[in-house]
Design a protein around this motif. Structure first.
Motif, PDB file in Angstrom:
ATOM      1  N   LEU A 117     -14.897 -45.822 -31.243  1.00  0.00           N
ATOM      2  CA  LEU A 117     -13.297 -46.048 -30.972  1.00  0.00           C
ATOM      3  C   LEU A 117     -12.976 -45.041 -29.985  1.00  0.00           C
ATOM      4  CD1 LEU A 117     -10.395 -47.148 -31.878  1.00  0.00           C
ATOM      5  CD2 LEU A 117     -10.420 -45.539 -33.730  1.00  0.00           C
ATOM      6  N   VAL A 118     -13.364 -44.068 -29.951  1.00  0.00           N
ATOM      7  CA  VAL A 118     -12.788 -42.971 -28.719  1.00  0.00           C
ATOM      8  C   VAL A 118     -13.336 -43.501 -27.448  1.00  0.00           C
ATOM      9  CG1 VAL A 118     -13.380 -40.574 -27.989  1.00  0.00           C
ATOM     10  CG2 VAL A 118     -12.899 -40.848 -30.360  1.00  0.00           C
ATOM     11  N   ASP A 119     -14.337 -43.877 -27.468  1.00  0.00           N
ATOM     12  CA  ASP A 119     -15.176 -44.593 -26.099  1.00  0.00           C
ATOM     13  C   ASP A 119     -14.106 -45.452 -25.633  1.00  0.00           C
ATOM     14  OD1 ASP A 119     -16.969 -44.232 -24.200  1.00  0.00           O
ATOM     15  OD2 ASP A 119     -18.147 -46.091 -25.206  1.00  0.00           O
ATOM     16  N   ALA A 120     -13.696 -46.741 -26.629  1.00  0.00           N
ATOM     17  CA  ALA A 120     -12.630 -47.660 -26.330  1.00  0.00           C
ATOM     18  C   ALA A 120     -11.322 -46.876 -25.783  1.00  0.00           C
ATOM     19  CB  ALA A 120     -12.628 -48.381 -27.470  1.00  0.00           C
ATOM     20  N   VAL A 121     -10.934 -45.905 -26.268  1.00  0.00           N
ATOM     21  CA  VAL A 121      -9.673 -45.471 -25.965  1.00  0.00           C
ATOM     22  C   VAL A 121      -9.787 -44.791 -24.661  1.00  0.00           C
ATOM     23  CG1 VAL A 121      -8.024 -43.197 -26.356  1.00  0.00           C
ATOM     24  CG2 VAL A 121      -8.864 -44.881 -28.506  1.00  0.00           C
ATOM     25  N   MET A 122     -10.973 -44.056 -24.463  1.00  0.00           N
ATOM     26  CA  MET A 122     -11.144 -43.661 -23.008  1.00  0.00           C
ATOM     27  C   MET A 122     -11.168 -44.445 -21.953  1.00  0.00           C
ATOM     28  SD  MET A 122     -14.534 -40.780 -24.049  1.00  0.00           S
ATOM     29  CE  MET A 122     -14.659 -40.615 -22.302  1.00  0.00           C
ATOM     30  N   PHE A 123     -11.843 -45.708 -22.239  1.00  0.00           N
ATOM     31  CA  PHE A 123     -11.915 -46.796 -21.263  1.00  0.00           C
ATOM     32  C   PHE A 123     -10.465 -47.405 -21.091  1.00  0.00           C
ATOM     33  CE2 PHE A 123     -12.042 -51.645 -20.540  1.00  0.00           C
ATOM     34  CZ  PHE A 123     -12.820 -51.490 -19.415  1.00  0.00           C
ATOM     35  N   LEU A 124      -9.574 -47.539 -21.907  1.00  0.00           N
ATOM     36  CA  LEU A 124      -8.300 -48.106 -21.862  1.00  0.00           C
ATOM     37  C   LEU A 124      -7.249 -46.907 -21.425  1.00  0.00           C
ATOM     38  CD1 LEU A 124      -7.904 -49.917 -25.402  1.00  0.00           C
ATOM     39  CD2 LEU A 124      -8.415 -51.052 -23.088  1.00  0.00           C
ATOM     40  N   THR A 125      -7.475 -45.614 -21.469  1.00  0.00           N
ATOM     41  CA  THR A 125      -6.452 -44.853 -20.961  1.00  0.00           C
ATOM     42  C   THR A 125      -7.130 -43.797 -19.993  1.00  0.00           C
ATOM     43  OG1 THR A 125      -7.174 -43.233 -22.534  1.00  0.00           O
ATOM     44  CG2 THR A 125      -5.538 -44.515 -23.520  1.00  0.00           C
ATOM     45  N   PRO A 130     -12.766 -34.952 -24.600  1.00  0.00           N
ATOM     46  CA  PRO A 130     -11.804 -34.117 -25.457  1.00  0.00           C
ATOM     47  C   PRO A 130     -10.395 -34.520 -25.781  1.00  0.00           C
ATOM     48  CG  PRO A 130     -13.163 -32.836 -23.672  1.00  0.00           C
ATOM     49  CD  PRO A 130     -13.033 -34.353 -23.409  1.00  0.00           C
ATOM     50  N   VAL A 131      -9.744 -34.855 -24.881  1.00  0.00           N
ATOM     51  CA  VAL A 131      -8.450 -35.458 -25.129  1.00  0.00           C
ATOM     52  C   VAL A 131      -8.347 -36.829 -25.696  1.00  0.00           C
ATOM     53  CG1 VAL A 131      -6.210 -35.929 -24.219  1.00  0.00           C
ATOM     54  CG2 VAL A 131      -7.761 -34.462 -22.885  1.00  0.00           C
ATOM     55  N   ALA A 132      -9.322 -37.625 -25.657  1.00  0.00           N
ATOM     56  CA  ALA A 132      -8.980 -38.897 -26.264  1.00  0.00           C
ATOM     57  C   ALA A 132      -9.699 -38.762 -27.749  1.00  0.00           C
ATOM     58  CB  ALA A 132     -10.334 -39.820 -25.734  1.00  0.00           C
ATOM     59  N   ALA A 133     -10.515 -37.527 -28.058  1.00  0.00           N
ATOM     60  CA  ALA A 133     -11.127 -37.521 -29.291  1.00  0.00           C
ATOM     61  C   ALA A 133      -9.811 -37.055 -30.145  1.00  0.00           C
ATOM     62  CB  ALA A 133     -12.422 -36.861 -29.441  1.00  0.00           C
ATOM     63  N   VAL A 134      -9.308 -36.030 -29.839  1.00  0.00           N
ATOM     64  CA  VAL A 134      -8.243 -35.397 -30.303  1.00  0.00           C
ATOM     65  C   VAL A 134      -7.207 -36.388 -30.696  1.00  0.00           C
ATOM     66  CG1 VAL A 134      -6.372 -33.801 -30.307  1.00  0.00           C
ATOM     67  CG2 VAL A 134      -8.743 -33.100 -29.563  1.00  0.00           C
ATOM     68  N   LEU A 135      -6.875 -37.418 -29.659  1.00  0.00           N
ATOM     69  CA  LEU A 135      -5.703 -38.268 -29.865  1.00  0.00           C
ATOM     70  C   LEU A 135      -6.010 -39.275 -30.927  1.00  0.00           C
ATOM     71  CD1 LEU A 135      -3.331 -39.574 -28.746  1.00  0.00           C
ATOM     72  CD2 LEU A 135      -4.298 -40.812 -27.187  1.00  0.00           C
ATOM     73  N   VAL A 136      -7.433 -39.669 -31.107  1.00  0.00           N
ATOM     74  CA  VAL A 136      -7.712 -40.669 -31.910  1.00  0.00           C
ATOM     75  C   VAL A 136      -7.633 -40.113 -33.432  1.00  0.00           C
ATOM     76  CG1 VAL A 136      -9.645 -41.729 -32.968  1.00  0.00           C
ATOM     77  CG2 VAL A 136      -9.296 -42.143 -30.669  1.00  0.00           C
ATOM     78  N   SER A 137      -7.907 -38.833 -33.666  1.00  0.00           N
ATOM     79  CA  SER A 137      -7.892 -38.133 -34.809  1.00  0.00           C
ATOM     80  C   SER A 137      -6.440 -37.876 -35.087  1.00  0.00           C
ATOM     81  CB  SER A 137      -8.780 -36.879 -34.825  1.00  0.00           C
ATOM     82  OG  SER A 137     -10.085 -36.994 -34.594  1.00  0.00           O
ATOM     83  N   PHE A 178      -7.526 -32.914 -38.850  1.00  0.00           N
ATOM     84  CA  PHE A 178      -6.801 -33.840 -38.320  1.00  0.00           C
ATOM     85  C   PHE A 178      -6.582 -33.919 -36.826  1.00  0.00           C
ATOM     86  CE2 PHE A 178      -4.814 -33.896 -42.941  1.00  0.00           C
ATOM     87  CZ  PHE A 178      -5.773 -34.761 -43.380  1.00  0.00           C
ATOM     88  N   GLN A 179      -6.853 -32.845 -36.150  1.00  0.00           N
ATOM     89  CA  GLN A 179      -6.587 -32.901 -34.730  1.00  0.00           C
ATOM     90  C   GLN A 179      -7.837 -32.082 -34.150  1.00  0.00           C
ATOM     91  OE1 GLN A 179      -3.166 -30.234 -36.182  1.00  0.00           O
ATOM     92  NE2 GLN A 179      -3.779 -29.133 -34.015  1.00  0.00           N
ATOM     93  N   VAL A 180      -8.916 -32.689 -34.312  1.00  0.00           N
ATOM     94  CA  VAL A 180     -10.206 -32.023 -33.820  1.00  0.00           C
ATOM     95  C   VAL A 180     -11.024 -33.116 -33.775  1.00  0.00           C
ATOM     96  CG1 VAL A 180     -10.206 -29.700 -34.439  1.00  0.00           C
ATOM     97  CG2 VAL A 180     -11.404 -31.350 -35.927  1.00  0.00           C
ATOM     98  N   ALA A 181     -12.305 -33.159 -33.024  1.00  0.00           N
ATOM     99  CA  ALA A 181     -12.901 -34.323 -32.862  1.00  0.00           C
ATOM    100  C   ALA A 181     -13.937 -34.605 -33.947  1.00  0.00           C
ATOM    101  CB  ALA A 181     -14.015 -34.324 -31.451  1.00  0.00           C
ATOM    102  N   TYR A 182     -13.552 -34.935 -35.086  1.00  0.00           N
ATOM    103  CA  TYR A 182     -14.215 -35.344 -36.083  1.00  0.00           C
ATOM    104  C   TYR A 182     -13.822 -36.640 -36.595  1.00  0.00           C
ATOM    105  CZ  TYR A 182     -16.889 -30.933 -37.246  1.00  0.00           C
ATOM    106  OH  TYR A 182     -17.640 -30.021 -37.494  1.00  0.00           O
ATOM    107  N   ALA A 183     -14.737 -37.304 -37.405  1.00  0.00           N
ATOM    108  CA  ALA A 183     -14.465 -38.543 -37.859  1.00  0.00           C
ATOM    109  C   ALA A 183     -13.523 -38.739 -39.171  1.00  0.00           C
ATOM    110  CB  ALA A 183     -15.859 -39.339 -38.259  1.00  0.00           C
ATOM    111  N   GLU A 184     -13.100 -37.491 -39.644  1.00  0.00           N
ATOM    112  CA  GLU A 184     -12.623 -37.471 -41.049  1.00  0.00           C
ATOM    113  C   GLU A 184     -11.200 -38.283 -41.000  1.00  0.00           C
ATOM    114  OE1 GLU A 184     -15.933 -35.905 -42.493  1.00  0.00           O
ATOM    115  OE2 GLU A 184     -14.922 -35.478 -40.480  1.00  0.00           O
TER     116      GLU A 184
END
Length: 421
Positions: A117-125, A130-137, A178-184
């Motif tokens: 999902l983070v990879d998809a967000v990176m592609f779209l945005t 680092p930023v995309a992962a935090v945004l998704v979380s 909730f605001q780091v690059a983890y899948a939780e």
């Protein structure tokens, strides 16, 4: 007076907007439930950001970062870096070993849902990892808070208790996740949706959610157990609570589907590496620094851990740790039947029992234990029931203090750090 004509209705145009809103059960936008939930969640993220930045400022040079890293760099250490490896390079075709025999830590322990999902967000945005992962979380955590509130209202908790449960959720000791690059965050969102659908008996909609959960965090087997208990419960009570044939077929099929989904990733890992035990061997590598390389024997890890923590860390006989563990398990079992937890409804309690049993069967207790307990978040609904203002303020302050402690012990790095989050 009798016989008098009814008064003519007032001209709607002459009624103030506030009065019409009140008559319709609505209020100003800032009183809407979802606005309040998001405000609470954002307040929690502000507090956590301050805590993380404070610790980042004092961070020294380490294997992950330079001294005093910026927020996004600091938020992408530990498992965040493993997820980045998965997103950029996929999974190894052969398992790394320390001596040609024992498997060492590798990417197969990290499921593809979140990094995909983070990879998809990176592609779209076009954002960097680092930023995309935090945004998704961050966004997934907000969604989880919203659905959690709806779940609690659906099982019958009042508005005050439901909102305070979201406060505890947002300020919990492990809420920095909730605001780091983890899948939780993503997993808790999916789990909250799944529990809401289960409570509402919308079995058909659960199939894609269960599949997504199984490829985000290991959960399929635990959810299958909860579904199995749900099916048996409905069958036993079918005379008082009708259990139509269509719902029987769907719920049983969903239970089997969840079990298969839970086994899918180990099978994929076996096919991808040629090793039948690739996934379990990889997971066992994380406990090797504590108790050495062992085989997975269900329901033994917690007793091994109790013995290790008591003898190796506390210097007391290992049997003392085992006795303490048995007492804690018994107390937890009693807790599930307490009036406060019963308020959460039978389906939520089925999940709490099933996931707890799953952890007891396969997980070795260490510093990640606090993170692995996050799927038990519905219990916050029971903790939120007391209405005392002193109690509620005290709980928030306690959670913030524990949050500081968790970041200090688990997130920050001090040389060779053996306490990963």
């Amino acid at each position: 007076m009798p016989g008098s004509p009814a008064p003519a209705p007032a001209d709607p145009a002459a009624v103030p907007d506030s009065a019409r809103a009140h008559a319709l059960g609505r209020g100003p936008w800032w009183t809407l439930w979802w606005v309040r939930v998001l405000a609470v969640y954002l307040a929690g993220r502000v507090v956590t950001t301050v805590i993380l930045l404070s610790f980042a400022a004092g961070e020294g040079v380490n294997a992950w970062t330079s001294a005093s890293p910026d927020y996004f760099t600091f938020a992408n250490i530990w498992d965040g870096r493993w997820y980045q490896f998965v997103a950029s390079g996929g999974y190894p075709a052969s398992l790394p070993t320390s001596d040609g025999i024992h498997v060492t830590e590798n990417a197969w322990a990290f499921l593809p849902g979140y990094p995909g999902l983070v990879d998809a967000v990176m592609f779209l945005t076009r954002l960097e990892w680092p930023v995309a992962a935090v945004l998704v979380s961050l966004l997934a955590g907000a969604g989880a808070a919203l659905v959690f509130h709806r779940l609690l209202r659906r099982v019958g908790l009042g508005a005050s208790a439901s909102l305070f449960a979201v406060v505890l959720f947002s300020f919990s000791p492990v809420s920095p996740l909730f605001q780091v690059a983890y899948a939780e965050s993503l997993y808790l969102l999916l789990l909250a949706v799944a529990l809401l659908l289960l409570v509402e008996r919308r079995y058909g909609w659960l199939f894609p959610v269960v599949l997504a959960m199984a490829f985000t965090r290991p959960s399929g087997l635990a959810f299958a157990l909860a579904l199995g208990m749900h099916v048996v419960y409905r069958w036993v009570r079918r005379r008082d609570d009708p259990f139509p044939v269509r719902e029987r077929v769907l719920s049983v099929s969903l239970t089997v589907f969840s079990g298969v989904a839970g086994l899918a990733w180990p099978v994929i890992a076996a096919i991808g590496t040629g090793s039948f035990t690739a996934y379990t061997d990889t997971e066992l590598a994380w406990r090797a620094p504590y108790i050495g390389f062992t085989h997975l024997v269900p329901f033994s890890p917690w007793f091994q851990g109790a013995d290790w923590w008591a003898s190796a860390m506390l210097g007391i006989p290992g049997w003392v740790g085992i006795v303490v563990l048995v007492v804690l398990i018994a107390l937890f079992g009693i807790l599930l039947f307490s009036p406060a937890v019963r308020r959460l409804g039978v389906d939520v309690r089925f999940w709490i029992a099933a996931y707890s049993l799953y952890l007891l069967a396969v997980f070795f207790p260490q510093s990640s234990t606090f993170r692995l307990l996050m799927p038990l978040f519905p219990l916050l609904g029971a903790i939120a029931l007391p209405r005392s203002r002193v109690y509620r303020v005290g709980m928030v302050l306690l959670f913030i203090a524990l949050q500081v402690g968790w970041v200090a012990v688990c997130w920050t790095i001090d040389g060779y750090d053996w306490s990963p989050p």
